[in-house]
Write an enzyme that holds these catalytic residues in place. Structure first.
Site, PDB file in Angstrom:
ATOM      1  N   HIS A   1       0.091   7.633  -4.593  1.00  0.00           N
ATOM      2  CA  HIS A   1       1.259   6.848  -5.008  1.00  0.00           C
ATOM      3  C   HIS A   1       2.393   7.778  -5.454  1.00  0.00           C
ATOM      4  CE1 HIS A   1      -1.893   3.652  -6.183  1.00  0.00           C
ATOM      5  NE2 HIS A   1      -1.194   3.082  -5.219  1.00  0.00           N
TER       6      HIS A   1
ATOM      7  N   LYS B   1      -6.797  -9.722  -7.588  1.00  0.00           N
ATOM      8  CA  LYS B   1      -7.912  -8.804  -7.332  1.00  0.00           C
ATOM      9  C   LYS B   1      -8.609  -8.590  -8.668  1.00  0.00           C
ATOM     10  CE  LYS B   1      -5.665  -5.835  -3.894  1.00  0.00           C
ATOM     11  NZ  LYS B   1      -5.216  -4.446  -3.667  1.00  0.00           N
TER      12      LYS B   1
ATOM     13  N   ARG C   1      -1.289   4.517   5.094  1.00  0.00           N
ATOM     14  CA  ARG C   1      -2.327   5.537   5.214  1.00  0.00           C
ATOM     15  C   ARG C   1      -2.938   5.440   6.601  1.00  0.00           C
ATOM     16  NH1 ARG C   1      -4.783   3.390  -0.179  1.00  0.00           N
ATOM     17  NH2 ARG C   1      -3.734   1.640   0.796  1.00  0.00           N
TER      18      ARG C   1
ATOM     19  N   SER D   1      -6.782   3.610  -4.775  1.00  0.00           N
ATOM     20  CA  SER D   1      -7.217   3.298  -6.138  1.00  0.00           C
ATOM     21  C   SER D   1      -8.663   2.799  -6.119  1.00  0.00           C
ATOM     22  CB  SER D   1      -6.328   2.220  -6.757  1.00  0.00           C
ATOM     23  OG  SER D   1      -4.987   2.639  -6.798  1.00  0.00           O
TER      24      SER D   1
HETATM   25  P1  ADP Z   1      -1.481  -3.108  -3.047  1.00  0.00           P
HETATM   26  O1  ADP Z   1      -2.592  -3.849  -3.712  1.00  0.00           O
HETATM   27  O2  ADP Z   1      -0.174  -3.845  -3.073  1.00  0.00           O
HETATM   28  O3  ADP Z   1      -1.803  -2.543  -1.694  1.00  0.00           O
HETATM   29  P2  ADP Z   1      -1.759  -0.419  -4.067  1.00  0.00           P
HETATM   30  O4  ADP Z   1      -1.552   0.033  -5.474  1.00  0.00           O
HETATM   31  O5  ADP Z   1      -3.114  -0.308  -3.504  1.00  0.00           O
HETATM   32  O6  ADP Z   1      -1.224  -1.896  -4.055  1.00  0.00           O
HETATM   33  O7  ADP Z   1      -0.749   0.344  -3.108  1.00  0.00           O
HETATM   34  C1  ADP Z   1       0.630   0.271  -3.292  1.00  0.00           C
HETATM   35  C2  ADP Z   1       1.320   0.948  -2.132  1.00  0.00           C
HETATM   36  O8  ADP Z   1       1.039   2.342  -2.139  1.00  0.00           O
HETATM   37  C3  ADP Z   1       0.870   0.459  -0.761  1.00  0.00           C
HETATM   38  O9  ADP Z   1       1.987   0.457   0.102  1.00  0.00           O
HETATM   39  C4  ADP Z   1      -0.135   1.483  -0.334  1.00  0.00           C
HETATM   40  O10 ADP Z   1      -0.220   1.570   1.084  1.00  0.00           O
HETATM   41  C5  ADP Z   1       0.497   2.735  -0.909  1.00  0.00           C
HETATM   42  N1  ADP Z   1      -0.507   3.781  -1.120  1.00  0.00           N
HETATM   43  C6  ADP Z   1      -1.616   3.733  -1.856  1.00  0.00           C
HETATM   44  N2  ADP Z   1      -2.317   4.889  -1.793  1.00  0.00           N
HETATM   45  C7  ADP Z   1      -1.606   5.701  -0.958  1.00  0.00           C
HETATM   46  C8  ADP Z   1      -1.809   7.022  -0.438  1.00  0.00           C
HETATM   47  N3  ADP Z   1      -2.901   7.735  -0.737  1.00  0.00           N
HETATM   48  N4  ADP Z   1      -0.867   7.519   0.403  1.00  0.00           N
HETATM   49  C9  ADP Z   1       0.203   6.764   0.724  1.00  0.00           C
HETATM   50  N5  ADP Z   1       0.442   5.517   0.304  1.00  0.00           N
HETATM   51  C10 ADP Z   1      -0.447   4.988  -0.534  1.00  0.00           C
END
Ligand code: ADP
Length: 163
Positions: free
Chosen positions: A20, A44, A93, A131
């Protein structure tokens, strides 16, 4: 006429990872300000409360006045407009992200024509970092120190004390 370019970076951030942070850092090369918008009521099963998730993000970006951390409920596009922004920033990703992101981006565009979703490709080291995987490994007392900021690592140790 120069208007501030603001992007909203929404997500669950449960918890924030280096993946992030990489998107936030690179987003700042393109936008003047990034609003990290933590989804409340994400439906979630969450490990950290919204307040905890916000505090961990603030700590991780504390030295950057161009990053604002906030929470939102309801329709994301309405929140984006209310922030004076027109762009939703998301990270991509593996290919597996694509289908889901495509669907949401299209729906958001239908809801509000003036709001665009921009995707940034993950940096190679974070391609498979999420995460959920951090939480799973941490819950099994696996090593996640290299994947999250130090305060997040500490918070994970508190949730999952070493056995
Ligand atoms: P959500 O539940 O909305 O997907 P996340 O916190 O999992 O929320 O992710 C928020 C954003 O960050 C999403 O667009 C996700 O693709 C991006 N993201 C999460 N981890 C990574 C990573 N390792 N590299 C690039 N983008 C990421």
């Amino acid at each position: 006429m120069s208007q501030k370019r603001i992007a909203v970076y929404p997500g669950s951030f449960d918890p924030i990872t280096y993946g992030h942070l990489d998107i936030i850092e690179r987003g700042l090369e393109v936008f003047d300000e990034i609003v990290v918008a933590v989804a409340n009521n994400i439906g979630k099963k969450e490990l950290f409360t919204t307040a905890e998730r916000i505090a961990l993000i603030r700590e991780a970006v504390s030295d950057n006045p161009r990053v604002r951390v906030d929470t939102f409920e309801g329709l994301l596009v309405d929140y984006v407009m209310a922030q004076g922004a027109r762009v939703i920033l998301r990270g991509l990703r593996a290919v597996s992200d694509f289908e889901y992101e495509f669907q949401i981006a299209q729906m958001n565009h239908n809801l509000r024509r003036e709001v665009e979703t921009l995707f940034m490709m993950t940096s190679v080291p974070y391609g498979y970092l999420s995460s959920s995987i951090v939480k799973e490994v941490a819950s099994l007392n696996g090593q996640v120190e290299a994947l999250v900021p130090p305060t997040v690592y500490k918070a994970l140790l508190e949730k999952f004390p070493r056995r």
